[in-house]
Design a protein around this motif. Structure first.
Motif, mmCIF file in Angstrom:
data_model
loop_
_atom_site.group_PDB
_atom_site.id
_atom_site.type_symbol
_atom_site.label_atom_id
_atom_site.label_comp_id
_atom_site.label_asym_id
_atom_site.label_seq_id
_atom_site.Cartn_x
_atom_site.Cartn_y
_atom_site.Cartn_z
ATOM 1 N N ASP A 137 -34.074 -44.746 -17.588
ATOM 2 C CA ASP A 137 -32.866 -44.873 -16.878
ATOM 3 C C ASP A 137 -32.003 -45.972 -17.447
ATOM 4 O O ASP A 137 -30.998 -46.169 -17.252
ATOM 5 C CB ASP A 137 -32.908 -45.313 -15.603
ATOM 6 N N ASN A 138 -32.453 -46.534 -18.833
ATOM 7 C CA ASN A 138 -31.758 -47.535 -19.715
ATOM 8 C C ASN A 138 -31.286 -48.671 -19.022
ATOM 9 O O ASN A 138 -30.250 -49.024 -18.738
ATOM 10 C CB ASN A 138 -30.640 -46.888 -20.314
ATOM 11 N N HIS A 139 -31.989 -49.188 -17.734
ATOM 12 C CA HIS A 139 -31.685 -50.318 -16.986
ATOM 13 C C HIS A 139 -31.978 -51.493 -17.876
ATOM 14 O O HIS A 139 -32.623 -51.545 -18.966
ATOM 15 C CB HIS A 139 -32.187 -50.536 -15.882
ATOM 16 N N HIS A 140 -31.196 -52.642 -17.329
ATOM 17 C CA HIS A 140 -31.176 -53.797 -18.051
ATOM 18 C C HIS A 140 -32.086 -54.928 -17.131
ATOM 19 O O HIS A 140 -32.564 -54.721 -15.963
ATOM 20 C CB HIS A 140 -30.019 -54.505 -18.590
ATOM 21 N N HIS A 141 -32.316 -56.090 -17.595
ATOM 22 C CA HIS A 141 -32.879 -57.264 -16.834
ATOM 23 C C HIS A 141 -32.038 -58.555 -16.765
ATOM 24 O O HIS A 141 -31.399 -58.914 -17.864
ATOM 25 C CB HIS A 141 -34.237 -57.553 -17.675
ATOM 26 N N ARG A 153 -38.128 -65.661 -13.309
ATOM 27 C CA ARG A 153 -38.071 -64.613 -12.341
ATOM 28 C C ARG A 153 -37.371 -63.364 -13.135
ATOM 29 O O ARG A 153 -36.241 -63.883 -13.898
ATOM 30 C CB ARG A 153 -37.490 -64.765 -11.057
ATOM 31 N N ILE A 154 -37.739 -62.268 -13.011
ATOM 32 C CA ILE A 154 -36.937 -61.015 -13.687
ATOM 33 C C ILE A 154 -36.634 -60.126 -12.769
ATOM 34 O O ILE A 154 -37.507 -59.631 -12.001
ATOM 35 C CB ILE A 154 -37.693 -60.477 -14.789
ATOM 36 N N VAL A 155 -35.372 -59.541 -12.588
ATOM 37 C CA VAL A 155 -34.949 -58.650 -11.726
ATOM 38 C C VAL A 155 -34.326 -57.460 -12.610
ATOM 39 O O VAL A 155 -33.644 -57.772 -13.570
ATOM 40 C CB VAL A 155 -34.087 -58.969 -10.515
ATOM 41 N N ASP A 156 -34.164 -56.328 -12.110
ATOM 42 C CA ASP A 156 -33.473 -55.265 -12.647
ATOM 43 C C ASP A 156 -32.029 -55.279 -12.459
ATOM 44 O O ASP A 156 -31.775 -55.552 -11.200
ATOM 45 C CB ASP A 156 -34.186 -53.859 -12.229
ATOM 46 N N VAL A 157 -31.119 -54.733 -13.347
ATOM 47 C CA VAL A 157 -29.767 -54.527 -13.265
ATOM 48 C C VAL A 157 -29.418 -53.205 -13.861
ATOM 49 O O VAL A 157 -30.016 -52.869 -15.017
ATOM 50 C CB VAL A 157 -29.180 -55.727 -13.707
ATOM 51 N N ASP A 158 -28.659 -52.277 -13.259
ATOM 52 C CA ASP A 158 -28.431 -51.034 -13.728
ATOM 53 C C ASP A 158 -27.848 -51.337 -14.864
ATOM 54 O O ASP A 158 -26.837 -52.379 -15.061
ATOM 55 C CB ASP A 158 -27.831 -50.296 -12.535
ATOM 56 N N CYS A 159 -27.507 -50.352 -15.698
ATOM 57 C CA CYS A 159 -26.723 -50.056 -17.035
ATOM 58 C C CYS A 159 -25.564 -50.718 -16.736
ATOM 59 O O CYS A 159 -24.872 -50.253 -15.735
ATOM 60 C CB CYS A 159 -26.939 -48.877 -17.495
ATOM 61 N N ALA A 160 -25.012 -51.573 -17.676
ATOM 62 C CA ALA A 160 -23.570 -52.026 -17.614
ATOM 63 C C ALA A 160 -22.612 -50.920 -17.722
ATOM 64 O O ALA A 160 -22.967 -49.840 -18.804
ATOM 65 C CB ALA A 160 -23.277 -53.063 -18.599
ATOM 66 N N ARG A 162 -29.503 -68.776 -14.397
ATOM 67 C CA ARG A 162 -30.532 -69.453 -13.534
ATOM 68 C C ARG A 162 -30.292 -68.646 -12.059
ATOM 69 O O ARG A 162 -29.177 -68.317 -11.625
ATOM 70 C CB ARG A 162 -30.078 -70.675 -13.285
ATOM 71 N N CYS A 163 -31.349 -68.426 -11.476
ATOM 72 C CA CYS A 163 -31.333 -67.687 -10.301
ATOM 73 C C CYS A 163 -30.847 -68.546 -9.085
ATOM 74 O O CYS A 163 -30.707 -69.663 -9.354
ATOM 75 C CB CYS A 163 -32.875 -66.830 -9.882
#
Length: 146
Positions: A89-93, A101-108, A135-136
């Protein structure tokens, strides 16, 4: 809302041309159950489920799962490789510089800078890999930026 990764199952492995061994099922289940896991994280979960498994066996299974497209390997700077089951789905991080900590973020979307290269050099581009660093909220609340 992004699609959820398919459940780890013997049939899923077979559909991708892999023999459905207990180790492969357990590794796929571990990756599916916890996004952005390191190989060591996966090994810990797998050992709790099936008992003994070598670190090399975990790496071998992860490599096979990446090769057939069931798992995605990401390599954030200054961090060990991470594995996730959210593929295709070509999401980003987003990655926190403080806690990691790493979280997914949908494609810009839209006309943002750097979404299209200034020169594609004749490539047919089918994927962009973007990592946002910062920074979270938890780290910002604990220690304000100085």
């Amino acid at each position: 809302m992004p699609a959820q990764p398919p459940a780890a199952s013997p049939d899923l492995l077979r559909q991708h041309g892999l023999k459905a061994t207990a180790q492969r099922i357990a590794v796929l289940r571990a990756v599916t159950g916890s996004a952005h896991s390191t190989a060591e994280d996966v090994a810990t979960v797998v050992r709790a489920e099936i008992g003994t498994i070598s670190r090399q066996a975990v790496y071998d299974v992860l490599g096979a799962l990446v090769e057939v497209g069931l798992v995605r390997r990401i390599e954030p700077s200054r961090s060990p490789a991470r594995y996730e089951a959210r593929v295709d789905d070509n999401h980003h991080h987003l990655i926190c510089r403080d806690c990691g900590r790493i979280v997914d973020v949908d494609c810009a979307v839209g006309q943002m800078p750097c979404m299209h290269p200034s020169d594609d050099h004749g490539y047919e581009i089918d994927e962009a890999e973007v990592v946002y660093w910062g920074r979270c909220a938890d780290c910002r609340a604990a220690v304000p930026a100085g």
